[in-house]
Motif scaffolding. Structure first.
Motif, PDB file in Angstrom:
ATOM      1  N   UNK A 111       0.944  -1.276  -0.130  1.00  0.00           N
ATOM      2  CA  UNK A 111       0.020  -0.173   0.118  1.00  0.00           C
ATOM      3  C   UNK A 111       0.962   1.331   0.167  1.00  0.00           C
ATOM      4  N   UNK A 112       0.580   2.120  -0.863  1.00  0.00           N
ATOM      5  CA  UNK A 112       1.150   3.359  -0.998  1.00  0.00           C
ATOM      6  C   UNK A 112       0.544   4.444  -1.159  1.00  0.00           C
ATOM      7  N   UNK A 113       0.887   5.656  -0.745  1.00  0.00           N
ATOM      8  CA  UNK A 113      -0.092   6.617  -0.810  1.00  0.00           C
ATOM      9  C   UNK A 113       1.216   8.140  -0.832  1.00  0.00           C
ATOM     10  N   UNK A 114       0.841   9.166  -0.816  1.00  0.00           N
ATOM     11  CA  UNK A 114       1.854  10.397  -0.943  1.00  0.00           C
ATOM     12  C   UNK A 114       2.861  10.283   0.120  1.00  0.00           C
ATOM     13  N   UNK A 115       2.373   9.844   1.380  1.00  0.00           N
ATOM     14  CA  UNK A 115       3.408  10.138   2.225  1.00  0.00           C
ATOM     15  C   UNK A 115       4.138   8.782   2.748  1.00  0.00           C
TER      16      UNK A 115
END
Length: 143
Positions: A111-115
């Motif tokens: 899982x990845x996001x902007x942070x």
């Protein structure tokens, strides 16, 4: 509405669409087998995932493994370099919860996001180059 106003409105729409795409979080469930509800792997995975937010270092990185083969759970986290440790820990905690909800019973997921990014696997991933799964965002602006 004149042509200049239409152009400006279209430009704003494209910019907002690109920002939303960039900020959108994404989970990728890797089809490399599933675990059962009462398995040793599940216990090891829960143990390692629950420890991630508190174990991340001041540089926003942590990796570890829990358990014995063939039930070893591996995990790694990475935060963007310009965020504070507390924000990093919070991001990891939220990303881990999202990952567990998005990929129930998968032995591998990311899982990845902007942070931040959270990844777990039933195979060692430390020191091994992986080019997938991946996520990219293309900007049409000059760099």
């Amino acid at each position: 509405m004149n042509i200049s106003q239409r152009w400006r409105l279209a430009s704003i729409f494209v910019t907002l669409t690109n920002l939303l795409a960039f900020a959108a979080a994404q989970s990728s469930c890797i089809d490399n087998g599933n675990y059962t509800s009462f398995s040793t792997y599940k216990d090891n995975l829960e143990t390692i995932l629950s420890s991630l937010p508190t174990k991340v270092d001041i540089h926003g990185f942590y990796n570890a493994s829990v358990g014995q083969s063939p039930d070893t759970a591996y995990a790694a986290v990475l935060c963007r370099g310009d965020i504070q440790p507390e924000e990093c820990r919070s991001c990891i905690q939220n990303a881990t919860a999202e990952l567990v909800n998005s990929c129930p019973n998968y032995k591998q997921a990311v899982h990845w996001n902007e942070l931040c990014m959270v990844r777990y696997s039933n195979e060692s991933m430390f020191g091994i180059l992986r080019t997938s799964p991946g996520w990219s965002w293309r900007s049409l602006r000059n760099a």
